[in-house]
Design a protein around this motif. Structure first.
Motif, mmCIF file in Angstrom:
data_model
loop_
_atom_site.group_PDB
_atom_site.id
_atom_site.type_symbol
_atom_site.label_atom_id
_atom_site.label_comp_id
_atom_site.label_asym_id
_atom_site.label_seq_id
_atom_site.Cartn_x
_atom_site.Cartn_y
_atom_site.Cartn_z
ATOM 1 N N PHE A 189 38.370 24.317 17.936
ATOM 2 C CA PHE A 189 38.958 25.486 17.287
ATOM 3 C C PHE A 189 38.374 26.764 17.894
ATOM 4 O O PHE A 189 39.106 27.716 18.193
ATOM 5 C CB PHE A 189 38.706 25.439 15.785
ATOM 6 C CG PHE A 189 39.403 26.528 15.014
ATOM 7 C CD1 PHE A 189 40.702 26.365 14.562
ATOM 8 C CD2 PHE A 189 38.756 27.728 14.748
ATOM 9 C CE1 PHE A 189 41.347 27.379 13.864
ATOM 10 C CE2 PHE A 189 39.390 28.740 14.056
ATOM 11 C CZ PHE A 189 40.687 28.563 13.601
ATOM 12 N N LEU A 190 37.050 26.789 18.090
ATOM 13 C CA LEU A 190 36.413 27.964 18.693
ATOM 14 C C LEU A 190 36.885 28.169 20.127
ATOM 15 O O LEU A 190 37.046 29.302 20.581
ATOM 16 C CB LEU A 190 34.895 27.815 18.658
ATOM 17 C CG LEU A 190 34.207 28.094 17.320
ATOM 18 C CD1 LEU A 190 32.712 27.839 17.438
ATOM 19 C CD2 LEU A 190 34.465 29.535 16.869
ATOM 20 N N GLN A 191 37.089 27.076 20.856
ATOM 21 C CA GLN A 191 37.656 27.209 22.193
ATOM 22 C C GLN A 191 39.031 27.876 22.132
ATOM 23 O O GLN A 191 39.359 28.719 22.981
ATOM 24 C CB GLN A 191 37.788 25.841 22.860
ATOM 25 C CG GLN A 191 36.511 25.297 23.476
ATOM 26 C CD GLN A 191 36.780 24.051 24.291
ATOM 27 O OE1 GLN A 191 37.391 23.092 23.804
ATOM 28 N NE2 GLN A 191 36.327 24.030 25.523
ATOM 29 N N GLY A 192 39.827 27.508 21.147
ATOM 30 C CA GLY A 192 41.134 28.124 20.992
ATOM 31 C C GLY A 192 41.041 29.612 20.689
ATOM 32 O O GLY A 192 41.821 30.414 21.202
ATOM 33 N N VAL A 193 40.045 30.003 19.866
ATOM 34 C CA VAL A 193 39.833 31.422 19.565
ATOM 35 C C VAL A 193 39.492 32.181 20.843
ATOM 36 O O VAL A 193 40.072 33.234 21.142
ATOM 37 C CB VAL A 193 38.721 31.589 18.520
ATOM 38 C CG1 VAL A 193 38.369 33.066 18.335
ATOM 39 C CG2 VAL A 193 39.132 30.979 17.184
ATOM 40 N N GLY A 194 38.536 31.659 21.615
ATOM 41 C CA GLY A 194 38.152 32.320 22.855
ATOM 42 C C GLY A 194 39.291 32.373 23.852
ATOM 43 O O GLY A 194 39.498 33.391 24.538
ATOM 44 N N SER A 195 40.045 31.288 23.945
ATOM 45 C CA SER A 195 41.189 31.258 24.853
ATOM 46 C C SER A 195 42.215 32.321 24.487
ATOM 47 O O SER A 195 42.767 33.003 25.363
ATOM 48 C CB SER A 195 41.847 29.878 24.824
ATOM 49 O OG SER A 195 40.975 28.885 25.313
ATOM 50 N N ALA A 196 42.493 32.474 23.190
ATOM 51 C CA ALA A 196 43.460 33.475 22.752
ATOM 52 C C ALA A 196 42.995 34.877 23.113
ATOM 53 O O ALA A 196 43.783 35.717 23.582
ATOM 54 C CB ALA A 196 43.677 33.367 21.240
ATOM 55 N N MET A 197 41.718 35.159 22.916
ATOM 56 C CA MET A 197 41.187 36.491 23.212
ATOM 57 C C MET A 197 41.309 36.827 24.692
ATOM 58 O O MET A 197 41.688 37.941 25.061
ATOM 59 C CB MET A 197 39.735 36.570 22.765
ATOM 60 C CG MET A 197 39.526 36.451 21.259
ATOM 61 S SD MET A 197 37.784 36.220 20.814
ATOM 62 C CE MET A 197 37.091 37.811 21.295
ATOM 63 N N ALA A 198 40.988 35.854 25.558
ATOM 64 C CA ALA A 198 41.034 36.115 27.003
ATOM 65 C C ALA A 198 42.461 36.090 27.536
ATOM 66 O O ALA A 198 42.866 36.961 28.316
ATOM 67 C CB ALA A 198 40.173 35.090 27.740
ATOM 68 N N PRO B 278 29.716 26.403 34.274
ATOM 69 C CA PRO B 278 29.533 27.226 35.477
ATOM 70 C C PRO B 278 30.730 28.113 35.774
ATOM 71 O O PRO B 278 30.560 29.253 36.238
ATOM 72 C CB PRO B 278 29.311 26.184 36.591
ATOM 73 C CG PRO B 278 29.874 24.915 36.064
ATOM 74 C CD PRO B 278 29.666 24.960 34.581
ATOM 75 N N VAL B 279 31.937 27.630 35.487
ATOM 76 C CA VAL B 279 33.128 28.446 35.736
ATOM 77 C C VAL B 279 33.145 29.659 34.814
ATOM 78 O O VAL B 279 33.399 30.796 35.240
ATOM 79 C CB VAL B 279 34.407 27.607 35.553
ATOM 80 C CG1 VAL B 279 35.647 28.461 35.803
ATOM 81 C CG2 VAL B 279 34.400 26.408 36.489
ATOM 82 N N GLY B 280 32.850 29.440 33.531
ATOM 83 C CA GLY B 280 32.839 30.544 32.580
ATOM 84 C C GLY B 280 31.766 31.567 32.873
ATOM 85 O O GLY B 280 32.000 32.785 32.801
ATOM 86 N N LEU B 281 30.563 31.103 33.218
ATOM 87 C CA LEU B 281 29.469 32.029 33.526
ATOM 88 C C LEU B 281 29.777 32.828 34.791
ATOM 89 O O LEU B 281 29.490 34.032 34.861
ATOM 90 C CB LEU B 281 28.159 31.256 33.683
ATOM 91 C CG LEU B 281 27.616 30.617 32.393
ATOM 92 C CD1 LEU B 281 26.396 29.750 32.695
ATOM 93 C CD2 LEU B 281 27.263 31.694 31.361
ATOM 94 N N LEU C 282 42.925 29.568 34.690
ATOM 95 C CA LEU C 282 42.999 28.177 35.129
ATOM 96 C C LEU C 282 42.067 27.314 34.290
ATOM 97 O O LEU C 282 42.430 26.208 33.882
ATOM 98 C CB LEU C 282 42.637 28.071 36.608
ATOM 99 C CG LEU C 282 42.702 26.671 37.213
ATOM 100 C CD1 LEU C 282 44.114 26.108 37.115
ATOM 101 C CD2 LEU C 282 42.241 26.684 38.668
ATOM 102 N N MET C 283 40.879 27.831 33.996
ATOM 103 C CA MET C 283 39.931 27.102 33.159
ATOM 104 C C MET C 283 40.519 26.860 31.769
ATOM 105 O O MET C 283 40.413 25.754 31.215
ATOM 106 C CB MET C 283 38.621 27.896 33.045
ATOM 107 C CG MET C 283 37.564 27.277 32.145
ATOM 108 S SD MET C 283 36.030 28.254 32.113
ATOM 109 C CE MET C 283 36.594 29.774 31.322
ATOM 110 N N GLY D 209 43.422 22.722 28.154
ATOM 111 C CA GLY D 209 44.469 22.246 27.264
ATOM 112 C C GLY D 209 45.011 20.880 27.637
ATOM 113 O O GLY D 209 45.547 20.165 26.784
ATOM 114 N N SER D 210 44.871 20.482 28.923
ATOM 115 C CA SER D 210 45.416 19.198 29.368
ATOM 116 C C SER D 210 44.355 18.186 29.751
ATOM 117 O O SER D 210 44.596 16.982 29.675
ATOM 118 C CB SER D 210 46.363 19.417 30.555
ATOM 119 O OG SER D 210 45.660 19.950 31.657
ATOM 120 N N VAL D 211 43.172 18.661 30.155
ATOM 121 C CA VAL D 211 42.137 17.739 30.625
ATOM 122 C C VAL D 211 41.701 16.779 29.524
ATOM 123 O O VAL D 211 41.311 15.637 29.777
ATOM 124 C CB VAL D 211 40.932 18.540 31.176
ATOM 125 C CG1 VAL D 211 40.147 19.207 30.055
ATOM 126 C CG2 VAL D 211 40.013 17.655 32.007
#
Length: 496
Positions: free
Chosen positions: A126-135, A193-196, A40-41, A46-48
């Motif tokens: 771009f780094l957010q996209g990398v992390g998103s792809a991995m998860a 806080p959501v990620g942690l 969800l995060m 991607g839309s927020v």
């Protein structure tokens, strides 16, 4: 059959015993909550950002062309790395990949919130996209191996699907509220806080990886198809980059045709490589399943059509009807509620009783009706009478996404769950990218022609959006045809 140790040594060469299956966690529901919360995060992110882009432009001094890269940088990294991340998760452990991806995404969110220049924000995205792809690439793989009983799996997929189907609408609400009440930076800080919390809960909640760290590294070195990884990652990144640049470059430009042809060649080379590789990145046996192929084809068409709702309806409210950012977000909230009620409370029982195909076709029919009616909405549409009743038909998405997810993962075994998840997420991102390029370009061209002919600017905008809604309806109709033709028989197990 049990064999005595001396007989086994005499008849077969010694080999390492197969790794034991991953233990089921104490609380599968907590594991599902962690996966769904993290997804969800990612979907929200991607839309927020779309609602906050005017504020970002004013604060950091983005040019109009540069502003689009706040979205494009994320989309290119996310879509381009999903398939590779899914296969790496199968090889080194899906839990490890999920934890690493969530950590990268959370750290990149902090950098994005602290960005003081366009370049820093684009790099962080771009780094957010990398992390998103991995998860994201391994999330479905974890889910389908965690919930093996059909009814349990259907309920879990319904929860997971809610995060994707409703997340975009919730993101628009949250983006508008945070931007108006605080500042644009908080659309990224809210991820911390959501990620942690997701990281802290994922360690005990998710099932342990089968192999130890050393074994995982050795398996990776022995089994990873490095050349195939280079081909597919470069082909996907280049292809998505070409698509997102269409609006500014044009469909028939040398840039689009040349890079598009190169991307197709790279992806074609990847498929040829998988047919001959000793340890393929994408086992082609997955593509022998009609359910998997049909689900992914339908998803690409539906995601392209859904862009017409998720983004263009919000733009219509702001640019034609004069709504503010927060007002637009709140106006989209009933759509998110409708999707949530259907996906969480209705889809699993219907799938269990009638099957994925019937539920999928029902949902697609509702989406087709919504988009076809939106194509006839008047310039001075009233929210309560003209828009809200149509927006509630988006509840069909709460049927479509769970059914597609079940079908798309139906042929995945334990060893291929990550790559099947990566394929499914990749087709989703490609569909969205194509939808953005096609529908926004057509809407802009219709608006420009109307303005050039002397039409009122607002009326020309509304006419452009109506064209995009009509094309979205056409994509949905094509998805129905594919579902009827390709998914005409129940899925069967895929042989080796």
């Amino acid at each position: 059959m049990t064999v005595a140790p001396d007989a086994a040594q005499a008849s077969t060469p010694p080999s390492s015993p197969p790794p034991p299956p991953a233990p089921r966690p104490r609380s599968p529901r907590l594991a599902l909550a962690v996966i769904a919360g993290s997804m969800l995060m990612i979907v929200l992110d991607g839309s927020v950002v779309t609602v906050a882009m005017p504020a970002v432009q004013a604060d950091l001094g983005f040019t109009p062309a540069g502003l689009s890269w706040i979205v494009n940088a994320y989309l290119i990294a996310f879509g381009g790395l999903l398939l590779l991340s899914g296969r790496l998760g199968d090889l080194i452990g899906r839990k490890r990949m999920f934890l690493a991806g969530t950590a990268v995404f959370t750290g990149a969110s902090l950098l994005a919130g602290l960005a003081g220049s366009p370049a820093m924000l684009i790099a962080a995205r771009f780094l957010q996209g990398v992390g998103s792809a991995m998860a994201a690439a391994v999330s479905l793989g974890i889910l389908v191996t965690l919930f093996t009983e059909p009814r349990e799996r259907a309920r879990a997929i319904a929860v997971f699907s809610f995060t994707g189907a409703a997340g975009a609408s919730i993101g628009q609400v949250l983006g508008g509220v945070l931007t108006d009440a605080l500042d644009w930076n908080w659309i990224f800080f809210i991820n911390l806080p959501v990620g942690l919390a997701a990281l802290a809960l994922a360690v005990p909640a998710l099932p342990a990886d089968r192999a130890g760290t050393g074994t995982g590294v050795r398996r990776l070195a022995a089994r990873a198809d490095a050349f195939g990884a280079v081909l597919v990652t470069s082909g996907l990144v280049l292809g998505i980059y070409t698509i997102v640049e269409v609006e500014s470059r044009g469909w028939l430009s040398a840039h689009t045709l040349g890079l598009g042809a190169l991307a197709v060649a790279l992806l074609g080379g990847f498929v040829a490589r998988q047919a001959t590789a000793r340890t393929p990145l994408l086992p082609l046996r997955l593509l022998r399943s009609r359910a998997v192929v049909g689900a992914n084809l339908v998803q690409m068409l539906v995601m392209g059509a859904m862009f017409a709702f998720q983004v263009l309806v919000a733009l219509h409210m702001q640019r034609v009807l004069g709504y503010g950012a927060a007002e637009t977000g709140l106006a989209m909230l009933p759509a998110a509620v409708a999707i949530g009620v259907v996906s969480l409370g209705v889809s699993a029982p219907l799938i269990a009783r009638f099957g994925e195909r019937a539920v999928l076709l029902t949902g697609l029919t509702l989406l087709l009706a919504m988009l076809a009616l939106l194509a006839r909405v008047p310039d001075d549409a009233d929210y309560a009478t003209d828009l809200l009743p149509l927006m509630l038909l988006i509840a069909g998405g709460g049927l479509v996404i769970p059914a597609l997810t079940s079908l798309g993962m139906s042929a995945a075994g334990e060893e291929d769950a990550g790559v099947a998840s990566g394929v499914f997420n990749t087709t989703q991102q490609i569909g969205m990218a194509v939808g953005v390029a096609v529908l926004s370009t057509l809407a802009a061209a219709r608006t420009a022609r109307g303005t050039a002919a002397g039409a009122d600017a607002t009326a020309a905008l509304a006419d452009g959006y109506r064209l995009a809604f009509g094309v979205g309806a056409g994509l949905t109709a094509a998805a129905i045809v594919v579902a009827v033709v390709v998914l005409r028989r129940p899925p069967r197990p895929v042989g080796r």
